[in-house]
Design an enzyme around this catalytic site. Structure first.
Site, PDB file in Angstrom:
ATOM      1  N   THR A   1     -18.625   7.586  59.465  1.00  0.00           N
ATOM      2  CA  THR A   1     -17.556   8.568  59.373  1.00  0.00           C
ATOM      3  C   THR A   1     -17.849   9.715  60.324  1.00  0.00           C
ATOM      4  OG1 THR A   1     -17.313   8.113  57.026  1.00  0.00           O
ATOM      5  CG2 THR A   1     -16.589  10.286  57.781  1.00  0.00           C
TER       6      THR A   1
ATOM      7  N   ARG B   1      -9.596   1.918  47.224  1.00  0.00           N
ATOM      8  CA  ARG B   1     -10.754   2.824  47.133  1.00  0.00           C
ATOM      9  C   ARG B   1     -10.622   3.956  48.157  1.00  0.00           C
ATOM     10  NH1 ARG B   1     -14.902   4.795  50.795  1.00  0.00           N
ATOM     11  NH2 ARG B   1     -16.724   5.333  49.556  1.00  0.00           N
ATOM     12  N   VAL B   2     -10.863   5.175  47.697  1.00  0.00           N
ATOM     13  CA  VAL B   2     -10.874   6.341  48.585  1.00  0.00           C
ATOM     14  C   VAL B   2     -12.222   7.028  48.404  1.00  0.00           C
ATOM     15  CG1 VAL B   2      -9.877   8.626  48.983  1.00  0.00           C
ATOM     16  CG2 VAL B   2      -8.372   6.672  48.576  1.00  0.00           C
ATOM     17  N   GLY B   3     -12.855   7.386  49.509  1.00  0.00           N
ATOM     18  CA  GLY B   3     -14.162   8.043  49.443  1.00  0.00           C
ATOM     19  C   GLY B   3     -14.052   9.548  49.523  1.00  0.00           C
TER      20      GLY B   3
ATOM     21  N   GLY C   1     -19.482   7.764  50.068  1.00  0.00           N
ATOM     22  CA  GLY C   1     -18.626   8.868  49.645  1.00  0.00           C
ATOM     23  C   GLY C   1     -18.658   9.178  48.170  1.00  0.00           C
TER      24      GLY C   1
ATOM     25  N   THR D   1     -21.313  12.437  55.630  1.00  0.00           N
ATOM     26  CA  THR D   1     -21.105  11.041  56.012  1.00  0.00           C
ATOM     27  C   THR D   1     -22.007  10.182  55.133  1.00  0.00           C
ATOM     28  OG1 THR D   1     -21.240   9.446  57.835  1.00  0.00           O
ATOM     29  CG2 THR D   1     -22.819  11.237  57.873  1.00  0.00           C
ATOM     30  N   GLY D   2     -21.560   8.961  54.901  1.00  0.00           N
ATOM     31  CA  GLY D   2     -22.347   8.067  54.051  1.00  0.00           C
ATOM     32  C   GLY D   2     -21.541   7.607  52.857  1.00  0.00           C
TER      33      GLY D   2
ATOM     34  N   SER E   1     -15.820   2.260  62.018  1.00  0.00           N
ATOM     35  CA  SER E   1     -15.706   2.947  60.727  1.00  0.00           C
ATOM     36  C   SER E   1     -14.747   4.130  60.766  1.00  0.00           C
ATOM     37  CB  SER E   1     -17.079   3.389  60.242  1.00  0.00           C
ATOM     38  OG  SER E   1     -17.781   3.979  61.279  1.00  0.00           O
TER      39      SER E   1
ATOM     40  N   THR F   1     -12.193   8.775  58.558  1.00  0.00           N
ATOM     41  CA  THR F   1     -12.925   7.525  58.329  1.00  0.00           C
ATOM     42  C   THR F   1     -11.988   6.389  57.960  1.00  0.00           C
ATOM     43  OG1 THR F   1     -14.829   6.636  57.121  1.00  0.00           O
ATOM     44  CG2 THR F   1     -13.240   7.859  55.824  1.00  0.00           C
TER      45      THR F   1
HETATM   46  N1  GLY Z   1     -17.955   8.747  53.704  1.00  0.00           N
HETATM   47  C1  GLY Z   1     -16.890   7.880  53.860  1.00  0.00           C
HETATM   48  C2  GLY Z   1     -16.575   7.069  52.718  1.00  0.00           C
HETATM   49  O1  GLY Z   1     -17.401   6.865  51.851  1.00  0.00           O
HETATM   50  O2  GLY Z   1     -15.483   6.564  52.659  1.00  0.00           O
END
Ligand code: GLY
Length: 327
Positions: free
Chosen positions: A185, A213-215, A239, A236-237, A83, A203
């Site tokens: 992440t 897609r961007v978190g 996003g 983390t998790g 990841s 990440t």
């Molecule tokens: N926390 C990383 C993401 O959702 O991309």
């Protein structure tokens, strides 16, 4: 004065593998000597090798910013970490796209998002911070910048990650809300012996995400925030949830108002739960880590799968299971 670490780099205790009672939650005071908190490095998940790299710098009186960058580069370069960076699971088109940001105690910050073909986005983010008047570069622009600044272009899709993607394609089930196993992440925060605090977050994002897609990880204030007078937080998790509440910035602001890092992390998680409702929040993997400039730390998550790695002058790399809302 230079801190004298009393641990060997090899020794590291995985408290989470000890008894469930010990593990479920230990107050932070159990791990941190109030008289000897600096330097300290803390990272999301079991990232002892990242802490090792950061500690090398911190123990020789180095700068927290260098420590978090070097720490973040470890999982970025590890093909087994699916990841982050090289070996990160691709998006639904089979393309590995990376996000990262970095921030120092003076609120200098740099970020890159949707970057393809460069193993160490954290170092590109630092170059954005130090060599441009901007904070964030994305996609092709970030890649052009990386190339112009000597970063090496390479294929980041390992055979293992390609196979995992091809297996996923057979069903193409898109479950952005529930993949705790795939969401690790790295967010890493450090306070150096001179009291300078910095953070980094990197990440490959959600596995099999939509292309583009961007978190939260490259978003200053969501995946990471640092204020040299107060402290730092990272996430983390899933996003989307951190972005929705500007999670890391929220935590630093709560600390500014007097909350401890632990209270601030709990309040941020509760905000996610309140907005989403318990039924949905139970399916969300959302976790925060915080560190204040006195060296106090906090951690809290929605689900009970989150753990983090702490290194202080008095401790080995301790992997601690975080307290969580749902058990
Ligand atoms: N926390 C990383 C993401 O959702 O991309």
């Amino acid at each position: 004065m230079t801190a004298k670490p009393r641990h060997s780099r090899r020794s590291f205790i995985k408290l989470s593998s000890l008894s469930a009672g010990l593990l479920s939650f230990q107050p932070i005071s159990a791990f941190v000597d109030p008289e000897n908190k600096k330097p300290v490095v803390i990272s999301t998940w079991n990232n002892s090798r990242a802490n090792d790299a950061a500690w090398e710098i911190l123990q020789s009186n180095g700068y927290a910013l260098d420590a978090v960058e070097q720490g973040a580069r470890i999982p970025e370069g590890n093909p087994k970490d699916t990841s982050v960076g090289y070996g990160g699971l691709p998006d639904r088109e089979g393309i590995v796209t990376l996000d990262a940001c970095i921030m120092d105690e003076k609120s200098n910050c740099g970020s890159v998002a949707f970057v393809q073909g460069y193993k160490h986005p954290i170092s590109i983010a630092r170059a954005v911070m130090e060599k441009t008047p901007h904070v964030m570069l994305v996609g092709k622009g970030a890649e052009q910048f990386a190339q112009a600044n000597g970063f090496k272009k390479e294929n980041l899709l390992t055979k293992e990650s390609e196979k995992a993607w091809k297996d996923w394609l057979k069903k193409s089930e898109y479950k952005p809300y529930h993949d705790p196993g795939q969401h690790d992440t790295i967010g890493i925060l450090a306070l150096d012996i001179n009291g300078r605090i910095s953070g980094a977050c990197t990440t490959s994002g959600m596995a099999y995400k939509m292309h583009g897609r961007v978190g939260d990880s490259p978003i200053i204030g969501a995946g990471l925030y640092v204020d040299g007078e107060i402290g730092a937080a990272t996430a983390t998790g899933v996003g989307e949830e951190m972005i929705r509440i500007a999670g890391s910035h929220t935590i630093v602001e709560l600390m500014r108002q007097g909350r401890t890092p632990q209270q601030a992390c709990e309040e941020a998680v509760m905000r996610v739960i309140k907005k989403r409702g318990e039924t949905m929040a139970k399916e969300l993997n959302v976790a925060f880590l915080a560190l204040d400039i006195q060296g106090n730390i906090g951690a809290y998550s929605t689900t009970d799968t989150f753990e983090y790695t702490l290194t202080t002058p008095d401790h080995n790399h301790i992997v601690i299971r975080s307290a969580s809302y749902f058990k």
